[in-house]
Design an enzyme around this catalytic site. Structure first.
Site, mmCIF file in Angstrom:
data_model
loop_
_atom_site.group_PDB
_atom_site.id
_atom_site.type_symbol
_atom_site.label_atom_id
_atom_site.label_comp_id
_atom_site.label_asym_id
_atom_site.label_seq_id
_atom_site.Cartn_x
_atom_site.Cartn_y
_atom_site.Cartn_z
ATOM 1 N N ALA A 123 -14.681 26.482 -6.836
ATOM 2 C CA ALA A 123 -14.203 25.247 -7.452
ATOM 3 C C ALA A 123 -12.926 24.706 -6.830
ATOM 4 O O ALA A 123 -12.155 24.020 -7.479
ATOM 5 C CB ALA A 123 -13.989 25.474 -8.946
ATOM 6 N N MET A 130 -10.470 21.020 -2.310
ATOM 7 C CA MET A 130 -11.064 20.503 -1.077
ATOM 8 C C MET A 130 -12.586 20.469 -1.159
ATOM 9 O O MET A 130 -13.231 19.541 -0.685
ATOM 10 C CB MET A 130 -10.667 21.398 0.098
ATOM 11 C CG MET A 130 -9.258 21.215 0.555
ATOM 12 S SD MET A 130 -9.127 19.733 1.526
ATOM 13 C CE MET A 130 -9.083 20.463 3.152
ATOM 14 N N THR A 180 0.876 -1.171 0.000
ATOM 15 C CA THR A 180 0.000 0.000 0.000
ATOM 16 C C THR A 180 0.910 1.218 0.000
ATOM 17 O O THR A 180 2.134 1.061 0.009
ATOM 18 C CB THR A 180 -0.881 0.035 1.258
ATOM 19 O OG1 THR A 180 -0.049 0.369 2.375
ATOM 20 C CG2 THR A 180 -1.538 -1.299 1.517
ATOM 21 N N CYS A 181 0.340 2.412 0.015
ATOM 22 C CA CYS A 181 1.246 3.558 -0.023
ATOM 23 C C CYS A 181 1.996 3.743 1.291
ATOM 24 O O CYS A 181 2.976 4.468 1.351
ATOM 25 C CB CYS A 181 0.522 4.830 -0.436
ATOM 26 S SG CYS A 181 -1.107 4.991 0.256
#
Lengths: 267, 425
Positions: free
Chosen positions: B190, B193, B49-50
């Protein structure tokens, strides 16, 4: 009327109250279930106690302050069980069950009252039962208003520590509040209507100037205003809480103080 | 035979090392196959996984496995020039089991208690099973790990409270509105987050999403991307009136929503609550509007402080979780000890019963069927009672002297030779 049924009911409510507080603090559903079960057991004994008293005295046992407090406790317990089962609001019991206990204990302060002949009427059953149930509904509604304020304050201050997890959402509390108030209003209307009809038949004149009647009508008007304002403006939270508070004070006046001012009502 | 775990994670290796060693998801099956060929172990499984790359192995106790694993990780990835040894940890048997259970339960994760890792572990295990690099031993271990992870999550509140901006926003909205399926979300601006937050709401089933931007084209693009409906900036106030959750994140340097406008909006909404999330720095919503009744305004700092509180409570819960893990590790090790002697005990029982039957066969002719059956039962009972102390002794010495387990082969050979038991297949 002290008896084994009375004390068993009292003890069961006490255990239910303990479990409910534990469920609230620890946020545990299982404890809440236990609390409901004990409350149901409690109300069974409570009901038996009321029935036995009624049979012994040969009249619907609501003849004086002692029995009134006992019946109020019964109505409060009933509304707690009903709402608890349907909506699973743990926080409600934290307020309601101590009130049930308090109400039961305060009945010990009064003497048994003599039976008056005027009470031997079928209308007496309806008049009192409706009104007591409406008191219980209004108390539940008032509790919901308080819970709403607590949750709202916590969400507004963004300091989510005490109530955020333990209380339902604002929407649900608002819904419960308005449901309780509405059913309270319907019950009170029925109670008042049967009372007026009864007074009209058996109470020669002047019933309208009885302090308890005036106070009850004021209370009824406040709750009527509350429900209508809500429907029209959608007010919620603080503004509603203020009217609720006014209604509650008026309710207490009706229940407690009015009889002291020389009302023909015994309680 | 022992269980080994060799790997590196976010605690031992910095991100620039991890990103080189990590194995992309689509290459994992191939890597798993190659890894199995390149090490001397019966069963293998790779997890990547990361935040971690770990190899789970079951094989002979000999050394050389660690070197082979490190070499494989270096060769397979872009890290060929790195010296990985300083980041690598090797855990054996009980320690490996404990580590795995902690990983599966999210206790070893960067975000304490996150649930994604369980899924990733399940995926790694199913890849290893498909290629038959994992068999009986690792299967048993993995199902124990998943069982423990489930237990930790149901018995503690470690994963209960949200710890990301978008999930905290959804959680808060639920505390205001209860049922989100009847609620409309409005996205102003836009920012990245805000897009994440909008996605969070969409996946929790809100009624709809509207997008407003100063440039209408941008709003259209965003609404296509997220699956919403674009509205013009001029009708912002109307959009506010008909929405319940507002996410604000524009590039503007001044306040987009001010008190006068919001008072009007709330009046027009008939006092229905409005939840406003301002995820921009500098802020786009005048903090003063939180004073208006029925408006709940959260800026990024407020959300972060909620996250911090939730992290703290996860940390408290993790102590409880560690206790569960300790118990489960002990349970697994006991279980395994019994299992390792299981075949030996069975072989011993079979052997003594075989001896009985041989002896009985000699005098078979002199007995009726009923007599034969009765005598057979008595003999079986007797020999089993005789061999019982021996079996019990084997089991209890395995519990009392764990190091005996390492000499298990010696012990096993001793018994097998004494009774002339066949070698296990």
């Amino acid at each position: 009327m002290l008896s084994i049924t009375f004390f068993t009911a009292l003890a069961l409510y006490l255990v239910a109250c303990f479990y409910n507080c534990l469920a609230f603090i620890r946020h545990l559903e299982s404890m809440f279930r236990a609390s409901l079960i004990f409350s149901i057991a409690g109300i069974c004994f409570h009901t038996v106690h009321i029935i036995i008293t009624g049979m012994e005295r040969g009249i619907f046992p609501l003849t004086g302050r002692q029995e009134a407090m006992l019946f109020l406790a019964w109505a409060l317990a009933l509304s707690f069980i009903f709402i608890g089962f349907r909506y699973r609001v743990i926080a409600l019991g934290v307020f309601m069950l101590p009130l049930v206990l308090l109400s039961m204990l305060s009945s010990l302060l009064f003497q048994e009252s003599p039976v008056q002949d005027i009470l031997r009427s079928r209308l007496f059953y309806f008049h009192t039962t409706f009104l007591f149930l409406s008191y219980a509904a209004f108390v539940a509604g008032t509790v919901f208003a308080v819970l709403y304020l607590l949750q709202e304050r916590e969400l507004k201050s963004r300091n989510l520590r005490l109530f955020y997890e333990r209380l339902p959402s604002l929407d649900k509390l608002d819904q419960l509040f308005s449901n309780s108030m509405l059913s309270g209003l319907v019950l009170m209307t029925s109670g008042l209507a049967s009372g007026i009809y009864w007074a009209h038949r058996e109470w020669e004149g002047g019933w309208i100037s009885d302090p308890k009647v005036i106070s009850a009508i004021v209370t009824w008007l406040i709750y009527l205003a509350l429900t209508s304002i809500r429907a029209v403006t959608g007010w919620r939270g603080k503004r509603m809480a203020l009217i609720t508070l006014a209604g509650f004070v008026s309710l207490l006046l009706t229940f407690w103080i009015a009889t002291l001012l020389g009302s023909r009502h015994i309680f | 035979m022992r269980l080994k775990l060799i790997g590196l994670n976010h605690k031992t290796a910095p991100i620039n090392i991890r990103e080189q060693v990590t194995i992309p998801e689509d290459l994992l099956p191939e890597a798993n196959r190659l890894f199995h060929e390149s090490v001397n172990a019966e069963e293998t499984m790779l997890l990547s996984t990361c935040n971690r790359v770990e190899a789970y192995l079951y094989g002979p106790a000999g050394n050389g496995i660690e070197e082979a694993t490190v070499k494989f990780l270096r060769d397979f990835s872009e890290a060929s020039l790195l010296d990985l040894n300083q980041y690598i940890y090797t855990l054996i048997d009980e320690d490996a089991v404990e580590h795995l259970l902690r990983v599966a339960s999210g206790l070893d994760s960067m975000v304490l208690g996150e649930a994604q890792i369980t899924g990733q572990l399940k995926n790694a295990h199913s890849i290893a099973r498909q290629d038959r690099t994992a068999a009986k031993e690792l299967d048993r271990l993995m199902s124990y790990a998943f069982f423990t992870a489930k237990k930790v999550r149901s018995e503690t509140k470690i994963s209960e409270r949200s710890v990301s901006v978008s999930s905290v926003a959804v959680e808060l909205a639920r505390k205001i509105f209860e049922d989100l399926t009847r609620r409309q979300v409005l996205l102003i601006g836009a920012g990245k987050m805000s897009r994440l937050a909008a996605r969070g709401f969409l996946s929790s089933g809100v009624k709809g999403l509207r997008v407003v931007n100063r440039t209408y084209e941008k709003a259209c693009r965003m609404s296509r991307e997220l699956g919403g409906q674009a509205c013009s900036y001029d009708s912002l106030e109307d959009s506010l009136v008909s929405s319940d959750i507002v996410i604000v994140s524009t590039g503007a340097r001044e306040y987009v929503l001010g008190p006068e406008m919001m008072e009007r909006v709330i009046r027009r909404r008939k006092n229905q609550p409005l939840f406003i999330i301002d995820i921009t720095v500098p802020r786009n919503v005048d903090p003063a509007i939180n004073r208006i009744d029925n408006i709940f305004l959260y800026d990024i700092d407020n959300l972060e402080s909620v996250i911090n509180d939730h992290m703290e409570s996860r940390f408290t819960e993790s102590r409880l979780a560690e206790e569960i893990i300790r118990e489960e590790v002990k349970g697994f090790m006991d279980f395994r000890k019994q299992l390792t002697f299981g075949p030996l005990v069975k072989a011993l029982r079979d052997k003594v019963e075989e001896i009985c039957l041989e002896e009985l066969a000699v005098s078979r002719k002199d007995m009726s069927d009923a007599e034969y059956e009765q005598i057979r039962k008595v003999m079986f009972r007797t020999v089993n009672r005789l061999s019982h102390p021996l079996i019990r002794q084997i089991k209890s010495s395995a519990e009392d002297y764990p190091e005996l387990l390492n000499n298990q082969e010696f012990l096993e050979n001793l018994v097998r030779e004494a009774f002339e038991l066949k070698e296990k297949e």
